[in-house]
Design a protein around this motif. Structure first.
Motif, PDB file in Angstrom:
ATOM      1  N   TRP A 167       0.838  -1.189   0.000  1.00 28.59           N
ATOM      2  CA  TRP A 167       0.000   0.000   0.000  1.00 28.59           C
ATOM      3  C   TRP A 167       0.879   1.249   0.000  1.00 28.59           C
ATOM      4  O   TRP A 167       2.073   1.186   0.331  1.00 28.59           O
ATOM      5  CB  TRP A 167      -0.901   0.008   1.234  1.00 28.59           C
ATOM      6  CG  TRP A 167      -1.869  -1.144   1.307  1.00 28.59           C
ATOM      7  CD1 TRP A 167      -2.116  -2.086   0.337  1.00 28.59           C
ATOM      8  CD2 TRP A 167      -2.711  -1.484   2.403  1.00 28.59           C
ATOM      9  NE1 TRP A 167      -3.051  -2.988   0.761  1.00 28.59           N
ATOM     10  CE2 TRP A 167      -3.443  -2.639   2.030  1.00 28.59           C
ATOM     11  CE3 TRP A 167      -2.939  -0.932   3.662  1.00 28.59           C
ATOM     12  CZ2 TRP A 167      -4.373  -3.235   2.868  1.00 28.59           C
ATOM     13  CZ3 TRP A 167      -3.873  -1.522   4.505  1.00 28.59           C
ATOM     14  CH2 TRP A 167      -4.577  -2.658   4.115  1.00 28.59           C
ATOM     15  N   PRO A 168       0.318   2.403  -0.326  1.00 22.20           N
ATOM     16  CA  PRO A 168       1.131   3.636  -0.389  1.00 22.20           C
ATOM     17  C   PRO A 168       1.773   4.020   0.931  1.00 22.20           C
ATOM     18  O   PRO A 168       2.895   4.524   0.953  1.00 22.20           O
ATOM     19  CB  PRO A 168       0.123   4.698  -0.856  1.00 22.20           C
ATOM     20  CG  PRO A 168      -0.929   3.935  -1.567  1.00 22.20           C
ATOM     21  CD  PRO A 168      -1.042   2.623  -0.844  1.00 22.20           C
ATOM     22  N   GLY A 169       1.076   3.824   2.031  1.00 25.11           N
ATOM     23  CA  GLY A 169       1.627   4.208   3.324  1.00 25.11           C
ATOM     24  C   GLY A 169       1.687   5.716   3.508  1.00 25.11           C
ATOM     25  O   GLY A 169       1.051   6.482   2.783  1.00 25.11           O
ATOM     26  N   ALA A 170       2.482   6.147   4.489  1.00 28.77           N
ATOM     27  CA  ALA A 170       2.537   7.563   4.855  1.00 28.77           C
ATOM     28  C   ALA A 170       3.987   7.977   5.102  1.00 28.77           C
ATOM     29  O   ALA A 170       4.835   7.146   5.460  1.00 28.77           O
ATOM     30  CB  ALA A 170       1.705   7.809   6.112  1.00 28.77           C
ATOM     31  N   PRO A 171       4.290   9.272   4.934  1.00 30.60           N
ATOM     32  CA  PRO A 171       5.665   9.743   5.159  1.00 30.60           C
ATOM     33  C   PRO A 171       6.034   9.891   6.625  1.00 30.60           C
ATOM     34  O   PRO A 171       7.193  10.156   6.944  1.00 30.60           O
ATOM     35  CB  PRO A 171       5.673  11.100   4.456  1.00 30.60           C
ATOM     36  CG  PRO A 171       4.260  11.572   4.535  1.00 30.60           C
ATOM     37  CD  PRO A 171       3.413  10.329   4.404  1.00 30.60           C
ATOM     38  N   PHE A 172       5.069   9.734   7.489  1.00 31.15           N
ATOM     39  CA  PHE A 172       5.320   9.877   8.922  1.00 31.15           C
ATOM     40  C   PHE A 172       4.596   8.768   9.659  1.00 31.15           C
ATOM     41  O   PHE A 172       3.478   8.415   9.296  1.00 31.15           O
ATOM     42  CB  PHE A 172       4.827  11.249   9.410  1.00 31.15           C
ATOM     43  CG  PHE A 172       5.070  11.475  10.876  1.00 31.15           C
ATOM     44  CD1 PHE A 172       6.300  11.973  11.314  1.00 31.15           C
ATOM     45  CD2 PHE A 172       4.099  11.177  11.820  1.00 31.15           C
ATOM     46  CE1 PHE A 172       6.532  12.182  12.665  1.00 31.15           C
ATOM     47  CE2 PHE A 172       4.334  11.370  13.174  1.00 31.15           C
ATOM     48  CZ  PHE A 172       5.554  11.884  13.589  1.00 31.15           C
ATOM     49  N   PRO A 173       5.235   8.199  10.701  1.00 29.97           N
ATOM     50  CA  PRO A 173       6.590   8.500  11.195  1.00 29.97           C
ATOM     51  C   PRO A 173       7.650   7.859  10.311  1.00 29.97           C
ATOM     52  O   PRO A 173       7.386   6.893   9.600  1.00 29.97           O
ATOM     53  CB  PRO A 173       6.582   7.891  12.592  1.00 29.97           C
ATOM     54  CG  PRO A 173       5.620   6.753  12.491  1.00 29.97           C
ATOM     55  CD  PRO A 173       4.547   7.194  11.541  1.00 29.97           C
ATOM     56  N   ARG A 174       8.868   8.420  10.389  1.00 31.60           N
ATOM     57  CA  ARG A 174       9.950   7.839   9.622  1.00 31.60           C
ATOM     58  C   ARG A 174      10.438   6.558  10.290  1.00 31.60           C
ATOM     59  O   ARG A 174      10.297   6.368  11.496  1.00 31.60           O
ATOM     60  CB  ARG A 174      11.082   8.855   9.477  1.00 31.60           C
ATOM     61  CG  ARG A 174      10.772   9.901   8.411  1.00 31.60           C
ATOM     62  CD  ARG A 174      11.569  11.156   8.546  1.00 31.60           C
ATOM     63  NE  ARG A 174      12.995  10.939   8.266  1.00 31.60           N
ATOM     64  CZ  ARG A 174      13.904  11.892   8.418  1.00 31.60           C
ATOM     65  NH1 ARG A 174      13.556  13.093   8.854  1.00 31.60           N
ATOM     66  NH2 ARG A 174      15.167  11.650   8.145  1.00 31.60           N
ATOM     67  N   ASN A 181       4.565   0.399   8.460  1.00 37.68           N
ATOM     68  CA  ASN A 181       4.800   1.522   7.558  1.00 37.68           C
ATOM     69  C   ASN A 181       6.306   1.758   7.458  1.00 37.68           C
ATOM     70  O   ASN A 181       7.010   1.784   8.471  1.00 37.68           O
ATOM     71  CB  ASN A 181       4.112   2.783   8.083  1.00 37.68           C
ATOM     72  CG  ASN A 181       4.114   3.908   7.058  1.00 37.68           C
ATOM     73  OD1 ASN A 181       3.280   3.919   6.159  1.00 37.68           O
ATOM     74  ND2 ASN A 181       5.045   4.836   7.185  1.00 37.68           N
ATOM     75  N   PHE A 182       6.784   1.919   6.227  1.00 38.72           N
ATOM     76  CA  PHE A 182       8.193   2.199   5.977  1.00 38.72           C
ATOM     77  C   PHE A 182       8.317   3.588   5.367  1.00 38.72           C
ATOM     78  O   PHE A 182       7.600   3.908   4.404  1.00 38.72           O
ATOM     79  CB  PHE A 182       8.798   1.166   5.025  1.00 38.72           C
ATOM     80  CG  PHE A 182       8.879  -0.222   5.584  1.00 38.72           C
ATOM     81  CD1 PHE A 182      10.037  -0.661   6.217  1.00 38.72           C
ATOM     82  CD2 PHE A 182       7.796  -1.091   5.488  1.00 38.72           C
ATOM     83  CE1 PHE A 182      10.119  -1.946   6.746  1.00 38.72           C
ATOM     84  CE2 PHE A 182       7.874  -2.377   6.005  1.00 38.72           C
ATOM     85  CZ  PHE A 182       9.035  -2.807   6.634  1.00 38.72           C
ATOM     86  N   ALA A 183       9.239   4.405   5.918  1.00 42.33           N
ATOM     87  CA  ALA A 183       9.433   5.760   5.390  1.00 42.33           C
ATOM     88  C   ALA A 183      10.889   6.152   5.560  1.00 42.33           C
ATOM     89  O   ALA A 183      11.446   6.043   6.660  1.00 42.33           O
ATOM     90  CB  ALA A 183       8.527   6.754   6.110  1.00 42.33           C
TER      91      ALA A 183
END
Length: 710
Positions: A9-16, A26-28
Motif C-alpha cells: 500500500w502507499p503508506g505515509a511519510p510519517f513517522p519515519r 509503515n516504511f518511510a
C-alpha cells in the motif's frame, strides 16, 4: 508472516522508519537526491534476500510504503539509486545494502570486506571509481520491533542538578568480571540491573549513571585486523537502536527493563550520545548507511570541493545539522530515547560540533534553539562535552543556560595542585567553589560545572598517581596514541612498586583528589572502578581494549576495600550537608547582619587571604570556611536551608604545616571529621578551639565541622 509480501500500500511519510501499528508496518525513509528507493526483505537468518519492493510513493522527499502483511521481527535494508558523482558529493550505489537511519533494532554483525566500499579499493582513481559487488550477505539487517512494554508506574527520579552524583560507566566493562552476576548476564544491560550492581551504586551514593555509548556502533576494520575492537563505542551507525553486544536476550526490551529497574531504585540513566559523526569515516570510508542514503545531504562537505568531508571530530566526517532533516533525525532520536526508553538525559560527545552553523561554534544555533523550545527535551538533563577538534571548538563556559558541561579545567587544576605545582591557588579556589568565572556571568549556577578528575578518556584515578607517562603499547600503535599532557605524578616510581612509602603516598593522593571532588561545588562525576583502585596499567587510551585492561576488577584487596569505604563516607558527607552542593554561588559577604560571610579564605597563620596573596607562586596551603548557617538558600517549599559550618584545609606542600584555626566567633569549637593523611582517611580524634593549631600533614586535606546552633 510469509514472504514474499503480496500487498503493498502507499503508506505515509510519517513517522519515519519502520513502524508497527498492530496491523502492518509503515516504511518511510528520507533522501533528497535519490532517484529510486528499494526496500529489501530478508529471511529470518538475514543471509538471503527474499524480495525487493520499490517505494513508488514520495512525499516531501520522503519515500514510503505500507505492508499490511509485515510483522515485528521482519529483517530489512535499503538499496538506493542516484548519481555516483563523488566530485559533487553524491555517492549512491545500489549494490550496497544500507542500514536505515531510523532503524530501531539491528540483527547480526558487520563482517568487513572490500565489498562495503562504494568504490574499488586500490583503484588508481580511488573513490572516484565505482564498485559493483553486493555487500548484503555481510551487512547487519534492520529489524522491525514491537515497542510494547509494561512500564507500569515508572517515572524519572528527577534528581535536582545540585544533588547529583554521576557515575560514568561502560555497560560491559562494569559487569563483565563481577563474580556475583550470573555468567550469561555479565557485560549486558540485564547485568547492570542485577542486585549486586545496584546495591553497590546505592551504597556508594550514586544518583545518576552515565552510560558510555549504547547506540549501535561498529568495530573499526583496522582494529579487528589487529585483534582489537572499538570497546568504547564512539563509532555510531544507528541512533535509535541499542547495541546488541550488551544484550543477553537479543531484544530491545532488555534495555527498557534495565532503565525501569534503575528508576525503581532512585537512579537516573543518562546516555553518552555521539551525534557529531558516524562510523562511515571520511571520503574513503565504507558505504553503510547515511553515505548511501544521501551523502551530500547528511554530511558536511568541503564547500569548494564536496568530494571531501569537513572533519571537526577527528573521525573523518561531521553530520550536517544545517540540513533540517538531519537535525530532525537527531531530535527524533533524542525524543525516542526519552519517550520510548525512558532515559533521563544525555551527555553529548564533542558537542561543539553540533553547534556549528557555518564554521564557527554558535551558542544560539538551531540545535540549541530546538532543544530549548522542545517540551520533552528541554525537561531532561543535557550535558555537553564542550569542545571539538575544529578551530574555535573549545567552548567551556559558553553553552546556554540549562546545560551542564564537562569541566576539564577542573580536572587539570586539581591534578596540578595536588601534584604540587605552584601558582594555582587562585584557580584551585575557583574550581572548588563551582567555577563562577565560567558560569556566573551568564546567569548559570554552580551545577553547570560537571567536575571530574578522571574520565573514560585518560588515566584511571589509580594510574594518575602511579604513572608519569602513558603506556599504550597494547593498542598496537607504538605508544603514539593517547595524549602526552596528563598532569600526573607517579609519587616516585613508574607503575607498581613494593615501596610501602610510595604506595601509602599514592593512597593518600587518591583520597585527596576524590575528597576535593566531592567537597567541591558543582556536579561530581566518578568513573566506574576509581572507587576501588581500578588500573589500566598506564594505558590512557583504552578505547580498543575489551579485556581485563578495561574491565572493572571486583576482586578487592584490603587496600581497595579501605579506599571504597573512604569514598562512600565522603559521598555521604556531601549528601548529608547541603553546604557542599549549594544551588547558588557563594557571595563572599556578610549574611543576616551577623558579620559572618558565607565563605572565608585563610592562610596557615589564621589570617584572611588578601588579593595580592592569591598570585603567590610559592603558596600551596590554604583553608576555606564554608558557612552553613548563612547559606541564604531555600528548599522547594520555600523553607530556609541551614547546615553546619565547615573548615576545609588543603596542603599540597610535601612538608607538614601547622594551621592556625581562624577566630570567627566567640568560643567556636571545631570537631575534626576527616583527614586524608590518616590511614583510610579515618576520622581523627580531636576537638579544637578557634585559634588552636591543627597539625596539617604534607600533601593532605582535613575537614573540620562546627555544629549549627539552630
Amino acid at each position: 508472516m510469509s514472504l514474499p509480501i503480496s500487498a503493498i500500500w502507499p503508506g505515509a511519510p510519517f513517522p519515519r522508519g519502520a513502524t508497527w501499528d498492530g496491523e502492518g508496518v509503515n516504511f518511510a525513509i528520507f533522501s533528497e537526491n535519490a532517484t529510486r528507493v528499494e526496500l529489501c526483505l530478508f529471511n529470518p537468518t538475514g543471509r538471503r534476500e527474499i524480495q525487493r519492493i520499490e517505494l513508488r510513493e514520495r512525499t516531501d522527499l520522503i519515500w514510503h510504503c505500507y505492508l499490511p502483511e509485515a510483522r515485528p521481527g521482519m529483517l530489512y535494508g535499503y538499496r538506493i539509486h542516484g548519481p555516483y558523482d563523488p566530485a559533487n558529493g553524491h555517492r549512491f550505489n545500489p549494490n550496497k545494502l544500507l542500514i536505515e537511519p531510523y532503524a530501531k533494532d539491528l540483527f547480526g554483525q558487520l563482517r568487513w570486506s572490500d565489498a562495503h566500499f562504494g568504490y574499488k579499493i586500490g583503484h588508481r582513481r580511488e573513490d572516484l571509481s565505482f564498485d559493483r559487488r553486493d555487500n548484503a550477505a555481510d551487512m547487519p539487517k534492520c529489524r522491525v520491533i514491537d515497542p510494547a512494554f509494561t512500564w507500569g508506574e515508572d517515572k524519572s527520579p528527577n534528581i535536582p542538578w545540585s544533588d547529583m552524583v554521576v557515575y560514568e560507566l561502560h555497560v560491559r566493562g562494569l559487569t563483565k568480571n563481577h563474580p556475583d552476576i550470573p555468567p550469561p548476564l555479565r557485560g549486558t544491560y540485564a547485568g547492570l540491573a542485577t542486585a549486586p550492581v545496584i546495591n553497590h551504586l546505592k551504597r556508594l551514593g550514586i544518583t545518576s549513571v552515565e552510560l558510555m555509548p549504547v547506540h549501535a556502533f561498529l568495530d573499526d576494520r583496522h582494529l579487528l585486523e589487529r585483534g582489537l575492537s572499538n570497546h568504547w563505542g564512539y563509532n555510531t551507525i544507528g541512533f535509535f537502536a541499542p547495541d546488541h553486544r550488551y544484550s543477553s536476550s537479543g531484544v530491545v526490551s532488555e534495555f527498557k527493563t534495565m532503565v525501569k529497574t534503575l528508576h525503581s531504585n532512585g537512579i537516573e540513566v543518562i546516555l553518552d550520545v555521539v551525534y557529531n559523526h558516524t562510523a562511515e569515516g571520511n571520503h574513503l570510508g565504507p558505504t553503510l548507511s547515511f553515505r548511501g542514503v544521501d551523502n551530500a545531504y547528511y554530511y558536511r562537505l568541503v564547500g569548494d570541493d564536496p568530494r571531501y568531508c569537513m572533519d571537526y571530530t577527528g573521525c573523518g566526517n561531521t553530520l550536517n545539522l544545517q540540513q533540517p532533516r538531519a537535525l530532525q533525525l537527531i531530535m527524533d532520536s533524542l525524543r525516542y530515547w526519552v519517550l520510548e526508553m525512558h532515559v533521563d538525559g544525555f551527555r553529548f560527545d564533542l558537542a561543539s560540533a553540533l553547534a556549528r552553523e557555518l564554521h564557527e561554534v554558535n551558542r544560539l544555533g538551531a540545535f540549541f534553539d530546538i532543544l530549548l523550545q522542545d517540551p520533552i527535551l528541554s525537561q531532561v538533563k543535557l550535558i555537553a562535552e564542550p569542545w571539538d577538534l575544529g578551530e574555535g571548538g573549545y567552548q567551556v563556559g559558553n553553552f546556554p543556560a540549562g546545560w551542564g558541561e564537562w569541566n576539564d579545567r577542573y580536572r587539570d587544576n586539581m591534578r596540578s595542585y595536588w601534584k604540587g605545582d605552584g601558582g594555582l591557588i587562585g584557580d584551585f579556589a575557583q574550581r572548588l567553589t563551582g567555577s563562577s568565572d565560567f558560569y556566573d556571568h551568564s546567569g548559570r549556577k554552580p551545577y553547570a560545572s560537571v567536575n571530574f578528575v578522571t574520565a573514560h578518556d585518560g588515566f584511571t584515578l589509580h594510574d594518575v598517581v602511579s604513572y608519569h607517562d602513558k603506556h599504550n603499547e597494547a593498542n598496537g600503535e607504538d605508544n603514539r596514541d593517547g595524549t602526552d599532557n596528563n598532569n600526573t605524578w607517579n609519587c616516585g616510581a613508574e607503575g607498581p612498586t613494593e615501596d610501602a612509602n610510595i604506595n601509602a603516598l599514592r593512597a593518600q593522593q587518591k583520597r585527596n583528589l576524590l575528597a576535593t571532588l566531592f567537597f567541591s561545588q558543582g556536579v561530581p562525576m566518578l568513573v566506574a572502578g576509581d572507587e576501588m583502585g581500578r588500573t589500566q596499567h598506564g594505558n590512557n587510551n583504552a578505547y580498543c581494549q575489551d579485556n581485563e585492561i578495561s574491565w572493572v576488577n571486583w576482586n578487592l584487596s584490603t587496600d581497595d576495600q579501605e579506599f571504597l569505604a573512604f569514598v562512600q563516607r565522603v559521598i555521604a558527607l556531601r549528601r548529608e550537608h547541603p553546604v557542599f552542593h549549594r544551588r547558588n554561588f557563594f557571595q563572599g559577604r556578610a549574611i543576616h547582619g551577623s558579620g559572618t560571610k558565607d565563605i572565608h579564605w585563610f592562610k596557615p597563620d589564621g589570617s584572611e587571604m588578601n588579593d595580592e596573596e592569591w598570585a603567590h607562586d610559592f603558596a600551596r596551603c590554604l583553608g576555606v570556611f564554608l558557612g552553613g548557617e548563612s547559606m541564604q538558600e531555600q528548599d522547594r517549599r520555600g523553607q530556609p536551608i541551614r547546615d553546619d559550618n565547615f573548615l576545609l584545609l588543603f596542603n599540597s606542600h610535601h612538608e607538614n604545616i601547622p594551621f592556625s584555626l581562624p577566630v570567627l566567633c566567640e568560643g567556636g569549637v571545631w570537631q575534626s571529621v576527616l583527614d586524608t593523611h590518616l590511614a583510610g582517611g579515618l576520622e581523627p580524634d580531636g576537638q579544637f578551639q578557634d585559634g588552636d593549631t591543627y597539625p596539617l600533614a604534607g600533601r593532605s586535606l582535613a575537614l573540620l565541622i562546627q555544629r549549627s546552633s539552630s
